[in-house]
Design an enzyme around this catalytic site. Structure first.
Site, PDB file in Angstrom:
ATOM      1  N   GLY A  23      -0.974  -4.435  -1.960  1.00 56.97           N
ATOM      2  CA  GLY A  23       0.271  -4.400  -2.723  1.00 56.97           C
ATOM      3  C   GLY A  23       1.487  -4.483  -1.829  1.00 56.97           C
ATOM      4  N   ALA A  24       1.428  -5.367  -0.839  1.00 54.68           N
ATOM      5  CA  ALA A  24       2.464  -5.421   0.200  1.00 54.68           C
ATOM      6  C   ALA A  24       3.710  -6.184  -0.220  1.00 54.68           C
ATOM      7  CB  ALA A  24       1.887  -6.060   1.466  1.00 54.68           C
ATOM      8  N   TYR A 176      -4.303   7.612 -15.752  1.00 49.11           N
ATOM      9  CA  TYR A 176      -3.613   7.474 -14.471  1.00 49.11           C
ATOM     10  C   TYR A 176      -3.858   8.700 -13.598  1.00 49.11           C
ATOM     11  CZ  TYR A 176       0.118   7.010 -11.022  1.00 49.11           C
ATOM     12  OH  TYR A 176       0.824   6.930  -9.839  1.00 49.11           O
TER      13      TYR A 176
END
Length: 318
Positions: A23-24, A176
């Site tokens: 997720g860069a 979550y």
């Protein structure tokens, strides 16, 4: 263990080191990538959206970092993609120094990954479990780190082994919280197994960003088409949250400072929501070794990925 006033400027030189950040292309992952590459690291930007990843890579390159950037596709919602990423990495690189298990989804309507897992559990936990295991034999250098991003929401989490994919009942926030608890159970169990095998050159550390303003908060409202909730989230981010740059500090601290394996790093300010990074205590449930061991076994069965600790023990750090 904790230095007052620690910021990204305190990240040591990382010349010659290879770092993978999932997720860069945005948020915490983007800010961590920026810090790593400006300290000389070769950063592999593991991104699901290659177009956004290339935009981020181009922007970071324009800031003239001393390290290098490499963009590779990784979709944590598809175990085939995870395997392809690991194979490509091994073809190009001979070792991995830092793995930041950072990417995630938060509070979205129920959906399933390509492999039939509930998406939050599948992406946040199972995808990273598989990725770490498939890259495991690359941790041959001294001082290697696996840093797994959790959340303070893990405190509300509970692992429901009878309905792990939330097929019988689904609440987006409960799912979550369960996935973020799974992240810490994984991080701590990995360290225990490293210790049991006498592997001292690799550390597994958990972290959380506090309340950081990123695109993650908008994905739930966007998925439901709720403009009201999206607007409310924007107000909360503007008034309560710290920046993504500050939110990335615990991950950077866990990845580069002399933090013991099995630690949990987060911001030490107001209600642990903001501030400088420090080593903290996580919930009692996150330390449950019985649950962690069971989750590990279930994760192996679901992903088909097993960790070769014996081989890594025979390849000590250099």
């Amino acid at each position: 263990m904790t230095r007052d006033g620690w910021t990204a400027a305190d990240v040591p030189r990382l010349d010659g080191q290879t770092v993978v950040v999932t997720g860069a292309n945005s948020g915490l992952g983007y800010q961590a990538t920026r810090a790593f590459v400006h300290r000389g690291a070769h950063v592999v930007m593991a991104c699901r959206d290659m177009e956004r990843g290339e935009d981020a890579r181009r922007e970071l390159t324009s800031s003239r970092p001393s390290g290098a950037l490499e963009l590779q596709k990784l979709d944590l919602a598809d175990l085939g993609s995870v395997r392809t990423f690991a194979e490509t990495f091994a073809d190009i690189h001979d070792r991995l120094d830092i793995l930041c298990n950072n990417a995630g989804v938060m509070a979205i309507p129920r959906s399933e990954t390509a492999d039939g897992f509930e998406t939050q559990f599948g992406v946040n936990h199972l995808g990273h479990f598989a990725l770490t295991g498939l890259l495991f034999d690359q941790f041959t250098g001294d001082g290697a780190r696996v840093v797994t991003q959790s959340s303070s929401m893990h405190e509300a989490g509970e692992i429901d082994f009878d309905d792990l994919q939330s097929e019988e009942s689904y609440d987006k926030w409960e799912a979550y919280a369960e996935s973020k608890l799974a992240n810490l159970l994984f991080a701590y169990e990995l360290q225990r197994r490293l210790d049991d095998e006498g592997i001292e050159h690799v550390r597994s550390i958990g972290c959380h960003p506090g309340y950081a303003a990123t695109n993650l908060q908008y994905r739930g409202p966007e998925a439901k088409g709720s403009t009201v909730r999206k607007a409310a989230m924007a107000v909360a981010n503007a008034t309560l949250a710290q920046s993504a740059e500050w939110g990335a500090l615990p991950m950077l601290y866990a990845a580069t400072e002399d933090v013991p394996g099995g630690s949990y790093v987060g911001p030490g300010g107001l209600m642990n929501m903001r501030g400088y990074p420090e080593v903290q205590e996580s919930s009692e449930r996150s330390d449950d070794e019985v649950t962690a061991g069971r989750l590990w076994r279930v994760s192996e069965e679901l992903t088909g990925v097993e960790y070769d600790f014996e081989a890594l023990a025979d390849a000590p750090g250099e």
